[in-house]
Every structure is written in C-alpha cells, then in structure tokens.
Design an enzyme around this catalytic site. Structure first.
Site, mmCIF file in Angstrom:
data_model
loop_
_atom_site.group_PDB
_atom_site.id
_atom_site.type_symbol
_atom_site.label_atom_id
_atom_site.label_comp_id
_atom_site.label_asym_id
_atom_site.label_seq_id
_atom_site.Cartn_x
_atom_site.Cartn_y
_atom_site.Cartn_z
ATOM 1 N N ASP A 46 2.518 0.056 -3.911
ATOM 2 C CA ASP A 46 3.764 0.537 -4.469
ATOM 3 C C ASP A 46 4.988 -0.047 -4.332
ATOM 4 O O ASP A 46 6.221 0.465 -4.561
ATOM 5 C CB ASP A 46 3.935 1.942 -3.732
ATOM 6 C CG ASP A 46 3.337 3.281 -4.716
ATOM 7 O OD1 ASP A 46 2.811 2.902 -5.857
ATOM 8 O OD2 ASP A 46 3.531 4.439 -4.447
ATOM 9 N N ASP A 91 -3.550 2.113 6.668
ATOM 10 C CA ASP A 91 -2.055 1.774 6.692
ATOM 11 C C ASP A 91 -1.993 0.287 6.330
ATOM 12 O O ASP A 91 -2.777 -0.552 7.006
ATOM 13 C CB ASP A 91 -1.003 2.601 7.348
ATOM 14 C CG ASP A 91 -0.896 3.799 7.148
ATOM 15 O OD1 ASP A 91 -1.231 4.098 5.977
ATOM 16 O OD2 ASP A 91 -0.115 4.618 7.792
ATOM 17 N N ASP A 108 -0.267 -2.029 8.116
ATOM 18 C CA ASP A 108 -0.303 -2.769 9.413
ATOM 19 C C ASP A 108 -1.708 -2.490 10.250
ATOM 20 O O ASP A 108 -1.770 -2.932 11.628
ATOM 21 C CB ASP A 108 0.896 -2.351 10.329
ATOM 22 C CG ASP A 108 0.784 -0.835 10.783
ATOM 23 O OD1 ASP A 108 0.399 0.027 9.540
ATOM 24 O OD2 ASP A 108 1.199 -0.337 11.707
ATOM 25 N N ASP A 167 -0.785 13.719 5.230
ATOM 26 C CA ASP A 167 -1.887 13.680 6.175
ATOM 27 C C ASP A 167 -2.080 14.986 6.964
ATOM 28 O O ASP A 167 -3.196 15.263 7.084
ATOM 29 C CB ASP A 167 -1.789 12.606 7.055
ATOM 30 C CG ASP A 167 -0.277 12.578 7.894
ATOM 31 O OD1 ASP A 167 0.255 13.253 7.708
ATOM 32 O OD2 ASP A 167 -0.203 11.625 8.712
#
Length: 692
Positions: free
Chosen positions: A266, A325, A327, A419
């Site tokens: 994104d 994610d 990281d 979430d």
C-alpha cells in the site's frame, strides 16, 4: 494529614535516647570507649578486641571516600541531565514539537491544574514561613474568631482552608476511593492471570498435534495431503524491513505447489514500490510462488488492504491464510508448527504464535516494552487461550481458517484495530482459538518514543471504538452468558477502559491534588506497596528485566497519559481515534540474518538463477536492481520532539512534590519527585532513540 514537623525532626525521627560519647586516647594501648545512654547497660557484652584510634580513623576515611564518590556520581548524573535538557530545549526545528491537534483539551486541563497548583503553593509557602500550620491534628485548629485573624492575607488563607475542608475534600475523597477500588479489582485480575500461568507451567499444558499430520510421498516436494496455504504480507512504505520479511516468508518449509505468497503493498512512494517489486521478482525467479499487489484506491488502511486481497478469485482454492506484518521474520518451520493444529479440529478458527524482539536490548524504551509484551504473551494470551479458547488476535504471526474469516464477515474497515474486530466477531460465531507460546516469530519494537506513543494511541483508542460498535452484537449473540460477561466486563471494560482510567486519574491527578488538599490523603500502600508488587508480577515472564523494576513502574505511570487520552478519543469518537499511522521500524536483523547477508551470492549462483530468463526480463530485473540501490542510499531525516502534555504534568508533579516537602511526607515526596523527573525526561524525548 500528618502534623508539621521541623526539617531536623523529619530526617531524624528515630533518634535514640541519650547522647553517644566517644572518648579518644592518645596512647594507642588504650581502647576506645563508647557510652550510648541508659539502654547500653542491657546490651550483651562484646568480647572482641576494641579498635584503636588509627583503625577508627581509617574506617572514617573509608566511609568519607565512599560518600564523596556517591556525591560525585550523583553530581555527574545531574549535570549530564541538565546538559541534555539544555540541548533539547535549544532545539528550534519546526518539526521538533508535538502537534496537539484535536487532543488539545487534555493539555489545556493540565495547564489550568498547574496554574491553580502554583497559586496554592505560593499561599502555602507564605503560610509556612509565617507559622500557620493548620493541618489535621488535635493540637492545631483553624481560627474562627476575628480575634485570631492577623491580617487580610491571613483571612484569605483561613477562607481557603475552610473551603478546602468543607467543599473540595469530600468529592476528592469519593473519587480517590472509587479509583482505589478499581485499582484493587484490576490487581486481583492480574494476580489471577499469573496464578493461571503458574498452573499451566506446573501441569505442562500446551496444544499438541500428531507428529506427522501430513505425509509427503512425492520425491519432488509436492504433497497432495498438505492443505493449501495463502501467506499475506501487508505493508505500507516499509523501506527498512520489506526485504527481511519477504525473504523469511519465501523460505517457509511447505510444498511449493501448496503455498502462495501475496505481497500487499500500500506504499504511496513510487521508489519504495519499485524496491518491493524488485524483491518480489527476485524470489519469483527462484521458483517461489509469489505475487505483488498494489491498490490504486487505498482506503481502509490495513483492513482494506487485506479485504482487497481476499476478494481475488484464486483465494477460493486455499484453506488457510497466514498473516505477517512487514517487520516479522518467521522461521522456516512456522507453517509445520501451526497448520497441523487445524487437522481434525473443525471448530478451530485461529492459531496465534508468540512475538520475540530482535531489538529488545537496543535502549531503555525497548527494554520496558519487552517487559509489557512478554507479560502479554506469556500470561494474558496463554491463560485466555488455555482456559477460554479466546483472546485478541495480535494482527500478525497467526494462521486463520479462511472459512472462519468468511463466516465472521471478513475484514471490516470500521476501526483501527481490525485484528481485535475480527477476533471478537469470530468468537461470537463460535470459533475457537489456540495460542502457541513455543512458536516464536522475530520482529521489532519501536525504538523511538514518537513511534511507540503513536502505536499505543492506536492500540488504546481502537478497542473503545470497537466496544461501542459491537456491544449490541455481544448482547444479542447466542454464546454462553459467561462468555458475554467475559467479553464485556473483563476483555473490554476492565482491561481496555478501567486500566488507563484509574492509572492516570489516581497517580497523575488525585495524588497531586491530595498534596494541596491534605484532608484526602492517599495511603502509602496505594502509592508504593501494591504498585511495586504488581510491577514484580509483570516482570516475572522476563526475569532479566528485574533491575528495571523502578523505571518500569515510573514509565508505565507516564504512559497512562497517552493511554487515557486515546481511550477517551475512542470512546467519544474524537478525530484522533480514526488516525492510522504506520509504526516506524529500524530494520534490525538477528545474528543469523547478518551472517547470511555477509555471504554474497557468487556469479555462478546468479547465472544459474537467470538461466532461462528472456533478455527483456533480464533487462527489467537489472533496472529494478539499479533503482533499488539508488533509492536505498537516500538519507532519512529524523528528529526528536518535545511533548507538551508530559512536560506540563512534570511541572505539576514537581510542584506537588514541593508541597509534600513542606508537609514532611517522605514517601509521597519521593514518589512525586521521581515521577515528575520521569515525565520531564519523556516530555523532552530523552528516552528511546536519540536522533540528530
């Protein structure tokens, strides 16, 4: 309120009866005799040989040397602190100050409170030096007759005392008692969670599955018994970490024809898009089934990104979806440790793994975050997973059954905690969750206070948004009543609303107030004993962090300002509750990653990789690689900021500490002093990553 004592009485309340007398003799053959008052006759006689004058002199010199060394160290620390504060205050960059925006209401309230406190402190100081000490004591009283009034200022001061005792103290007492009750309830909840964790460790309770749930008879590595798994990596302008996460996911140990990796980019920076495209193309040439997706209409933040990816036609062929994610760096055996739990368990909707942090020892801020997150995963998630089969999805490092996502309504864009939203809706539809404490995924924690504060604001405003939206669904759902009670009373109210409310109100508002309104004094066990004990419980999952128990306690009280502000913003739909800001990463790598980076690909390997690639594809890959090298060299400007609310609270607490000094309240004074200094350090952004 304790009666006023002189400074000499304060620091020496427990002096013994009698005056010690030391007689020194010039002749070294004589011993030193000490006469210590009438109680000395009842002491046992020591038969050891007395010390001579030279030995006593050396002992005194040694103690003096230690005292001077301690004072020197304190002076050095104080001087360094002043230097850091001076340097930070002289920083005049336009970006070096926090933008308050729509959250200015709290800062305005704190400033007003500080101004009133300074005025009252001025009254109290003048009254102290004039000898007007009208505290709660049988021997002291507030003058009521005109004969006892000495001056106009005395009349104003007496009027303030009467107003304080009759009208201000009662509501403060009621509010303090209410917050103390909430504090005790939350402490009991934390203690019960710890006892549940001890029981799990004692009984060695953990989810298990068959040793070989999926058999692979195909020699070429494709296994028809392995379920189809979709792996998604949502990211947005993740320049520092995209390469690590894509590399780790592409090395997952799973049949190549049974897995698909979606890189959901994104990013609005075209240079970063080119970097990610180059990385995806590199792994695609290595034979990994990986695709790159970029939305033209970027709505809904992460939830919108995931929702768009799940709408693809080919997703229907997949049974499970793993989310990481940008990281996060899963180990190659991640899928083989998580997906088998779904087999023969049709009610299971989610398998959540634990986070571990590659940069937990980077600075004091990362160490304190590690304490909180270790308790969250080791205690909260594990206990809720074992005893309730429900917990909040952490947004990453988890595997969902796609059927559970679809039946629960899929990803919704209505909050910034998508979430938790999907986890609550799946729980209301009867799906069960499993938490695996032994399966760990490497990731980062924010290294700068700015990034950490924005993350915590989103984590504490989103749940209040969600609570307003799903309260009706919880009440009308078909789950058991005790599950509804757990969701409303424990999951949302106690742990998401009450915790930030009482911690900020009790320690940042009521405690300073009680210094100026001594009729509503807080007991010492509320200020010291129970908070230290609860901090001790929080540190149990990370025993190496015990030296940081005092900084942890002070820092948690400091963060209560951000959490309280976020909670109010989410509850009352203020503008800041709808903001989604991507948490900044540093791109830290583990030791194994650093070793693999040093092992460059040889020309032979590159030729093998590019064998069978057309000239046009080869040219495109080389151009992407050149763009990647050029973009990666661009410097990123970073600055430390000054935070107004924290600084205002620092001066408020230090003002209250000075007032407690006049009243000779030792424990209250030290707590307010250290807490005020902590707010000062945080307000000047002297904790966490220091940037030029």
């Amino acid at each position: 309120m304790a009666p006023r004592l002189d400074f000499s009485d304060w620091w020496a309340k427990d002096t013994r009866k009698g005056t010690p007398v030391v007689v020194k003799m010039e002749n070294p053959n004589y011993s030193v005799v000490e006469i210590d008052g009438p109680d000395s006759a009842f002491r046992p006689v020591e038969k050891s040989r007395g010390k001579n004058a030279k030995q006593v002199t050396w002992v005194l010199l040694l103690k003096a040397h230690r005292a001077v060394g301690c004072l020197t160290w304190l002076a050095t620390v104080f001087w360094s602190l002043l230097g850091a504060i001076k340097k930070r205050l002289s920083f005049t960059h336009p970006l070096g100050s926090e933008k308050l925006g729509r959250d200015r209401w709290l800062f305005t309230a704190i400033k007003l409170f500080l101004a009133v406190s300074l005025v009252i402190l001025g009254f109290e100081i003048v009254a102290y030096f004039r000898g007007w000490h009208y505290f709660q004591s049988p021997s002291l009283h507030i003058p009521t007759s005109t004969l006892e009034i000495q001056s106009l200022f005395h009349l104003v001061y007496v009027g303030w005392l009467t107003l304080r005792a009759d009208y201000i103290a009662p509501p403060i007492k009621a509010l303090s008692k209410f917050c103390i009750v909430l504090f005790l309830i939350q402490s009991v909840d934390r203690l019960v969670l710890c006892l549940g964790c001890f029981w799990i460790k004692y009984k060695k309770i953990k989810p298990r599955f068959d040793e070989e749930p999926f058999r692979n008879d195909d020699a070429e590595g494709s296994g028809s018994e392995y379920p189809m798994v979709l792996v998604q990596i949502p990211m947005c302008n993740e320049r520092e970490v995209y390469e690590q996460s894509i590399s780790a996911v592409c090395q997952l140990d799973w049949p190549k024809d049974r897995i698909l990796v979606q890189v959901l980019d994104d990013s609005n920076d075209e240079s970063i898009q080119q970097l990610i495209k180059a990385e995806v193309a590199k792994w695609s040439q290595k034979g990994v089934n990986i695709i790159y997706r970029h939305r033209l209409v970027r709505t809904g933040y992460k939830a919108g990104n995931l929702k768009s990816a799940m709408s693809c036609d080919y997703v229907e062929a997949y049974e499970y979806v793993a989310i990481f994610d940008a990281d996060f760096q899963p180990t190659p055996d991640f899928l083989k440790l998580t997906v088998p739990h779904f087999k023969d368990n049709p009610e299971l909707g989610l398998v959540q793994a634990r986070w571990t942090f590659v940069n937990k020892d980077e600075n004091l801020l990362t160490r304190l975050q590690n304490i909180n997150l270790c308790f969250h995963f080791e205690v909260e998630q594990q206990v809720n997973g074992v005893f309730l089969n429900f917990f909040g999805f952490n947004g990453t490092a988890g595997v969902w059954r796609i059927k559970a996502l679809e039946e629960s309504g899929g990803w919704l864009e209505r909050t910034t905690v998508e979430d938790m939203d999907i986890a609550v809706r799946a729980h209301l539809h009867g799906w069960k969750f499993i938490y695996l404490n032994d399966v760990k995924v490497l990731c980062e924690v924010p290294e700068s206070y700015e990034a950490y504060k924005k993350q915590q604001h989103r984590w504490h405003s989103g749940p209040m948004q969600l609570f307003r939206l799903c309260l009706g669904s919880i009440l009308t759902s078909k789950i058991a009543i005790w599950k509804k009670a757990n969701l409303i009373l424990l999951f949302f109210l106690l742990r998401k609303l009450i915790l930030p409310f009482y911690s900020f109100t009790l320690f940042c508002i009521i405690l300073p107030l009680t210094m100026f309104v001594p009729e509503a004094e807080l007991p010492v066990w509320v200020i010291c004993y129970i908070p230290v004990f609860m901090s001790f419980l929080n540190l149990l999952p990370s025993p190496k962090s015990f030296p940081f128990i005092v900084p942890y306690l002070l820092f948690e009280n400091t963060m209560s300002v951000t959490k309280f502000n976020a909670m109010v913003s989410g509850l009352f739909q203020l503008g800041s509750s709808y903001e989604w800001i991507v948490t900044k990463k540093a791109g830290r790598s583990s030791e194994s990653d650093l070793l693999s980076i040093t092992e460059k690909e040889t020309p032979t390997k590159k030729s093998q990789l590019l064998r069978g690639v057309s000239d046009s594809e080869l040219l495109e890959l080389s151009q992407l690689e050149e763009q990647k090298q050029a973009v990666s060299k661009k410097p990123v400007k970073k600055t430390n900021k000054i935070y107004h609310k924290e600084l205002a609270l620092a001066f408020l607490l230090l003002t209250a500490a000075l007032r407690s000094l006049l009243a000779a309240q030792g424990v209250h004074f030290y707590f307010l002093l250290f807490q005020g200094v902590t707010f000062l350090l945080v307000g000047l952004d002297l904790i966490g990553e220091q940037m030029s």
